[in-house]
Design a protein around this motif. Structure first.
Motif, mmCIF file in Angstrom:
data_model
loop_
_atom_site.group_PDB
_atom_site.id
_atom_site.type_symbol
_atom_site.label_atom_id
_atom_site.label_comp_id
_atom_site.label_asym_id
_atom_site.label_seq_id
_atom_site.Cartn_x
_atom_site.Cartn_y
_atom_site.Cartn_z
ATOM 1 N N TRP A 104 47.164 -8.192 -5.703
ATOM 2 C CA TRP A 104 48.474 -7.550 -5.739
ATOM 3 C C TRP A 104 49.603 -8.568 -5.709
ATOM 4 O O TRP A 104 50.658 -8.352 -6.329
ATOM 5 N N THR A 105 49.393 -9.690 -5.044
ATOM 6 C CA THR A 105 50.395 -10.757 -5.089
ATOM 7 C C THR A 105 50.552 -11.278 -6.507
ATOM 8 O O THR A 105 51.672 -11.501 -6.992
ATOM 9 N N ASP A 156 53.264 -4.960 3.851
ATOM 10 C CA ASP A 156 53.324 -3.502 3.940
ATOM 11 C C ASP A 156 53.345 -2.865 2.556
ATOM 12 O O ASP A 156 52.638 -1.873 2.307
ATOM 13 N N THR A 157 54.133 -3.437 1.641
ATOM 14 C CA THR A 157 54.189 -2.905 0.280
ATOM 15 C C THR A 157 52.855 -3.084 -0.421
ATOM 16 O O THR A 157 52.376 -2.186 -1.135
ATOM 17 N N ILE A 158 52.246 -4.241 -0.239
ATOM 18 C CA ILE A 158 50.939 -4.489 -0.861
ATOM 19 C C ILE A 158 49.902 -3.503 -0.348
ATOM 20 O O ILE A 158 49.086 -2.980 -1.117
ATOM 21 N N GLU A 159 49.940 -3.192 0.933
ATOM 22 C CA GLU A 159 48.982 -2.239 1.491
ATOM 23 C C GLU A 159 49.217 -0.833 0.929
ATOM 24 O O GLU A 159 48.248 -0.109 0.636
ATOM 25 N N ARG A 202 47.750 -0.917 -2.498
ATOM 26 C CA ARG A 202 46.280 -0.972 -2.421
ATOM 27 C C ARG A 202 45.707 0.412 -2.150
ATOM 28 O O ARG A 202 44.755 0.844 -2.817
ATOM 29 N N LEU A 203 46.290 1.132 -1.207
ATOM 30 C CA LEU A 203 45.778 2.451 -0.859
ATOM 31 C C LEU A 203 46.033 3.467 -1.971
ATOM 32 O O LEU A 203 45.187 4.331 -2.239
ATOM 33 N N ALA A 204 47.171 3.354 -2.638
ATOM 34 C CA ALA A 204 47.446 4.243 -3.775
ATOM 35 C C ALA A 204 46.450 3.983 -4.900
ATOM 36 O O ALA A 204 45.992 4.921 -5.575
ATOM 37 N N ASP A 205 46.108 2.734 -5.101
ATOM 38 C CA ASP A 205 45.138 2.359 -6.129
ATOM 39 C C ASP A 205 43.763 2.941 -5.807
ATOM 40 O O ASP A 205 43.097 3.543 -6.664
#
Length: 205
Positions: A61-62, A75-78, A81-84
């Motif tokens: 994601w980075t 927090d945004t990456i998480e 990740r969860l939406a994915d």
């Protein structure tokens, strides 16, 4: 096919599970702050190292956000990740039931391109996976289709010969790759066509 028990090796998404949830790219793009077209390009262009277990979710994601000239904290990456993970969470119950029914006639295994963290979530949500003879997720075995190493992993894990397998996938390039290793292949277009092919390939009960 050798005298050993035949093995039906299934792909996951597009065969036993549904493809990515519609509109998920729009939703994830909005979370990232990028236009959908640019986000979709970055998402897929950078996906293979994540699928193959070479990158963690944070690294993937980075890289996606960097390619879009965006910065985001953990927090945004998480959230992304969860939406994915959620976007790939639906299964085809009729196909799952059919695959499980084949165990009376063959070993049934799974080979899927899926990141390691997705695989963990999918295993937790889908207890039927425990009833298969082998489950190989690319992020766990460090090889993603059509890499021959993914198919060789299944051959070794099931102590079989390539000719013992019928590999079922909805992507022609993956079917061709399996056939190049010596497996039999079937391009999945629907349950009825697959059932007819298996009735021909599997020994009579």
């Amino acid at each position: 096919m050798s005298s050993r028990r035949p093995i039906v090796l299934f792909d996951l998404f597009g065969v036993l599970a549904c493809h990515q949830r519609p509109c998920s790219m729009d939703e994830m793009a909005a979370l990232s702050g990028a236009p959908t077209d640019a986000f979709t390009t970055a998402y897929w262009t950078l996906r293979r190292p994540y699928d193959a277990g070479e990158w963690t979710a944070f690294q993937y994601w980075t890289a996606v956000l960097d390619s879009l000239s965006l910065t985001a904290g953990p927090d945004t990456i998480e959230v992304l990740r969860l939406a994915d993970i959620d976007s790939w969470s639906r299964v085809d119950d009729r196909m799952v039931t059919y695959a499980q029914s084949l165990r009376e006639r063959a070993a049934v295994a799974l080979l899927s391109n899926i990141p390691a963290d997705h695989a963990d979530a999918f295993r937790t949500a889908q207890p039927w996976l425990r009833h298969l003879d082998h489950v190989a997720f690319s992020g766990k075995i460090k090889a993603a289709k059509p890499d021959p190493a993914a198919f060789r992993h299944c051959v070794a894990a099931l102590h079989a010969d390539p000719a013992d397998f019928l590999f079922v996938d909805d992507r022609a390039e993956n079917v061709r790759a399996a056939q190049a290793t010596g497996m039999n292949g079937h391009l999945f277009t629907g349950r009825e066509e697959l059932a007819a092919a298996l009735d021909t390939w599997l020994p009579t009960p």
